[in-house]
Design a protein around this motif. Structure first.
Motif, PDB file in Angstrom:
ATOM      1  N   ARG A 103       0.832  -1.204   0.000  1.00  0.00           N
ATOM      2  CA  ARG A 103       0.000   0.000   0.000  1.00  0.00           C
ATOM      3  C   ARG A 103       0.865   1.251   0.000  1.00  0.00           C
ATOM      4  O   ARG A 103       2.005   1.223   0.476  1.00  0.00           O
ATOM      5  CB  ARG A 103      -0.888   0.015   1.248  1.00  0.00           C
ATOM      6  N   ILE A 104       0.283   2.307  -0.513  1.00  0.00           N
ATOM      7  CA  ILE A 104       0.941   3.613  -0.456  1.00  0.00           C
ATOM      8  C   ILE A 104       0.018   4.554   0.316  1.00  0.00           C
ATOM      9  O   ILE A 104      -1.200   4.546   0.109  1.00  0.00           O
ATOM     10  CB  ILE A 104       1.206   4.147  -1.884  1.00  0.00           C
ATOM     11  N   ILE A 105       0.600   5.323   1.215  1.00  0.00           N
ATOM     12  CA  ILE A 105      -0.196   6.310   1.968  1.00  0.00           C
ATOM     13  C   ILE A 105       0.212   7.702   1.493  1.00  0.00           C
ATOM     14  O   ILE A 105       1.408   8.031   1.461  1.00  0.00           O
ATOM     15  CB  ILE A 105       0.085   6.239   3.496  1.00  0.00           C
ATOM     16  N   LEU A 106      -0.777   8.490   1.126  1.00  0.00           N
ATOM     17  CA  LEU A 106      -0.536   9.896   0.798  1.00  0.00           C
ATOM     18  C   LEU A 106      -1.187  10.732   1.883  1.00  0.00           C
ATOM     19  O   LEU A 106      -2.333  10.462   2.264  1.00  0.00           O
ATOM     20  CB  LEU A 106      -1.200  10.272  -0.532  1.00  0.00           C
ATOM     21  N   THR A 107      -0.483  11.741   2.350  1.00  0.00           N
ATOM     22  CA  THR A 107      -1.128  12.617   3.329  1.00  0.00           C
ATOM     23  C   THR A 107      -1.679  13.854   2.628  1.00  0.00           C
ATOM     24  O   THR A 107      -1.224  14.234   1.554  1.00  0.00           O
ATOM     25  CB  THR A 107      -0.144  13.068   4.431  1.00  0.00           C
ATOM     26  N   CYS A 108      -2.642  14.465   3.272  1.00  0.00           N
ATOM     27  CA  CYS A 108      -3.302  15.625   2.683  1.00  0.00           C
ATOM     28  C   CYS A 108      -3.480  16.656   3.798  1.00  0.00           C
ATOM     29  O   CYS A 108      -4.034  16.333   4.852  1.00  0.00           O
ATOM     30  CB  CYS A 108      -4.662  15.164   2.151  1.00  0.00           C
ATOM     31  N   SER A 109      -2.976  17.875   3.566  1.00  0.00           N
ATOM     32  CA  SER A 109      -3.115  18.883   4.626  1.00  0.00           C
ATOM     33  C   SER A 109      -4.460  19.597   4.534  1.00  0.00           C
ATOM     34  O   SER A 109      -4.796  20.418   5.375  1.00  0.00           O
ATOM     35  CB  SER A 109      -1.951  19.867   4.609  1.00  0.00           C
ATOM     36  N   GLY A 110      -5.217  19.291   3.491  1.00  0.00           N
ATOM     37  CA  GLY A 110      -6.625  19.700   3.463  1.00  0.00           C
ATOM     38  C   GLY A 110      -6.934  21.024   2.790  1.00  0.00           C
ATOM     39  O   GLY A 110      -8.082  21.283   2.469  1.00  0.00           O
ATOM     40  N   GLY A 111      -5.925  21.891   2.614  1.00  0.00           N
ATOM     41  CA  GLY A 111      -6.198  23.182   1.992  1.00  0.00           C
ATOM     42  C   GLY A 111      -6.922  24.119   2.942  1.00  0.00           C
ATOM     43  O   GLY A 111      -7.135  23.798   4.116  1.00  0.00           O
ATOM     44  N   PRO A 112      -7.338  25.291   2.443  1.00  0.00           N
ATOM     45  CA  PRO A 112      -7.880  26.319   3.339  1.00  0.00           C
ATOM     46  C   PRO A 112      -9.272  26.013   3.903  1.00  0.00           C
ATOM     47  O   PRO A 112      -9.673  26.593   4.901  1.00  0.00           O
ATOM     48  CB  PRO A 112      -7.932  27.571   2.452  1.00  0.00           C
ATOM     49  N   PHE A 113     -10.015  25.111   3.258  1.00  0.00           N
ATOM     50  CA  PHE A 113     -11.429  24.952   3.655  1.00  0.00           C
ATOM     51  C   PHE A 113     -11.750  23.586   4.253  1.00  0.00           C
ATOM     52  O   PHE A 113     -12.899  23.187   4.298  1.00  0.00           O
ATOM     53  CB  PHE A 113     -12.347  25.181   2.439  1.00  0.00           C
ATOM     54  N   TYR A 114     -10.711  22.887   4.683  1.00  0.00           N
ATOM     55  CA  TYR A 114     -10.956  21.517   5.144  1.00  0.00           C
ATOM     56  C   TYR A 114     -11.969  21.476   6.294  1.00  0.00           C
ATOM     57  O   TYR A 114     -12.820  20.609   6.358  1.00  0.00           O
ATOM     58  CB  TYR A 114      -9.639  20.855   5.559  1.00  0.00           C
ATOM     59  N   LYS A 115     -11.849  22.453   7.190  1.00  0.00           N
ATOM     60  CA  LYS A 115     -12.728  22.447   8.374  1.00  0.00           C
ATOM     61  C   LYS A 115     -13.997  23.270   8.156  1.00  0.00           C
ATOM     62  O   LYS A 115     -14.831  23.385   9.046  1.00  0.00           O
ATOM     63  CB  LYS A 115     -11.968  23.012   9.590  1.00  0.00           C
ATOM     64  N   THR A 116     -14.121  23.894   6.986  1.00  0.00           N
ATOM     65  CA  THR A 116     -15.290  24.746   6.730  1.00  0.00           C
ATOM     66  C   THR A 116     -16.489  23.884   6.323  1.00  0.00           C
ATOM     67  O   THR A 116     -16.365  23.063   5.408  1.00  0.00           O
ATOM     68  CB  THR A 116     -14.981  25.746   5.574  1.00  0.00           C
ATOM     69  N   PRO A 117     -17.635  24.072   6.982  1.00  0.00           N
ATOM     70  CA  PRO A 117     -18.808  23.273   6.597  1.00  0.00           C
ATOM     71  C   PRO A 117     -19.233  23.575   5.148  1.00  0.00           C
ATOM     72  O   PRO A 117     -19.070  24.709   4.676  1.00  0.00           O
ATOM     73  CB  PRO A 117     -19.894  23.712   7.578  1.00  0.00           C
TER      74      PRO A 117
END
Ligand SMILES: NC(=O)c1ccc[n+]([C@@H]2O[C@H](COP(=O)([O-])OP(=O)(O)OC[C@H]3O[C@@H](n4cnc5c(N)ncnc54)[C@H](OP(=O)(O)O)[C@@H]3O)[C@@H](O)[C@H]2O)c1
Length: 324
Positions: free
Chosen positions: A143-157
């Motif tokens: 398996r390969i794991i890629l991480t994602c920091s989510g960008g500016p709106f990750y926590k925005t509903p």
């Protein structure tokens, strides 16, 4: 001394490539640069690095006779033809241009193999995986794991994303990048593209690639081999690190890198609220014509959003519709 041709020297990756070269002038010489809109910066770069050849013709720059390594720092499918032309002339490639990589698909790698050239990805996630696989070429990937920091709106509903403006979407919390990749990061299409790149570069199936949320941007990727040994790529979020690896290969960059803080690192299940990862995962194993459609639809959708023609939440919907 390695001779370098750079396609897209005025962009984010291009200028950082020149920063690495500026600090390592005894190892690298810039022999060719491509020209596009930003003439002012190109002139400044030419004054400092004295390239022998500057042209709007990307194929001529990529195939410049004295170039040993071509850095493709372009954005978009436009970078595919010059990359192929350079490979066919036996030039080593360092490629950041993920749209060209996806549109080229496995053919690019097959051509690189046929012409015995190094084909090195420039991206924090992919340079990490690629470096691990250089060390263990005979181990089988589980398996390969890629991480994602989510960008500016990750926590925005989701409901609050309706009113997002281009100016807001162009602010990335971790990385300073070109406009296209910044919007792709905000929609997470960028991470979906990286998933597709994994399938192309390392021959894995989409279901072997896992994407996790890691807001600190320190852990970039990991490879889990079939014997359950796990290798993780960790560094400060700084594109000059993958660029240095690509420029110096097969040698290791001589300079010391700054140590990232390893405190309070978190990994969580990803929230794919715009379904961009789902879309890319479904397409990842498909033929090149479908991948091209995806890249073209994404380029157009980002342009339309930046021009105020569609809303932020319409970007992924527009892409889905276009590739149906
Ligand atoms: N930036 C990052 O940190 C980062 C990280 C990982 C991967 N990447 C990938 O690297 C690639 C480049 O990203 P970037 O952020 O460096 O992009 P960017 O800042 O927008 O730079 C793009 C470069 O390509 C040139 N260019 C654009 N369209 C062209 C055309 N039609 N003909 C000739 N030249 C053209 C631009 O020239 P002008 O300036 O003259 O317009 C500029 O030099 C993308 O595929 C991106 O996904 C970027």
């Amino acid at each position: 001394m390695k001779n370098i041709a750079i396609l897209g020297s005025t962009g984010s990756i291009g200028t950082q490539t020149l920063e690495v070269i500026r600090k390592n002038k005894k190892y690298f010489r810039v022999v060719a640069l491509s020209k596009h809109k930003n003439q002012k910066l190109l002139q400044k770069q030419s004054k400092e690095f004295h390239p022998e050849f500057v042209s709007e013709n990307l194929i001529k720059v990529a195939t410049y006779k004295k170039a040993d390594l071509v850095v493709n720092a372009l954005v978009g499918e436009i970078g595919l033809a010059p990359t192929l032309a350079a490979i066919r002339l036996g030039k080593n490639i360092a490629i950041a241009d993920k749209e060209a990589l996806i549109c080229g698909g496995k053919k690019l790698l097959a051509e690189a193999k046929k012409h015995h050239v190094n084909f090195i990805p420039i991206d924090s996630e992919h340079t990490g995986i690629w470096s691990i696989l250089q060390k263990y070429p005979h181990k089988k990937i589980s398996r390969i794991i890629l991480t994602c920091s989510g960008g500016p709106f990750y926590k925005t509903p989701l409901e609050k994303l309706r009113a997002v403006t281009p100016a807001q979407a162009l602010i990335h919390p971790t990385w300073r990048m070109g406009k296209k990749v910044t919007i792709d990061s905000a929609t997470m299409m960028n991470k979906g593209f990286e998933l597709i790149e994994c399938c192309i570069l390392y021959g894995v199936a989409p279901e072997q690639v896992e994407i996790v949320y890691h807001p600190q941007g320190i852990v970039h990727s990991a490879v889990i081999f079939e014997d359950n040994s796990i290798f993780v790529s960790i560094s400060k979020p700084n594109m000059k690190i993958p660029i240095s690896f690509a420029l110096f290969y097969p040698k290791h960059p001589p300079q010391k890198f700054l140590k990232p803080s390893m405190k309070n690192l978190t990994i969580e299940k990803i929230n794919d609220k715009l379904s961009s990862l789902k879309l890319c995962r479904a397409i990842a194993g498909k033929q090149v014509s479908v991948l091209k459609k995806l890249v073209e639809a994404d380029e157009l959708a980002v342009k339309k959003f930046l021009a105020g023609e569609i809303k932020f939440l319409e970007i992924v919907k527009f892409i889905k519709k276009s590739i149906r």
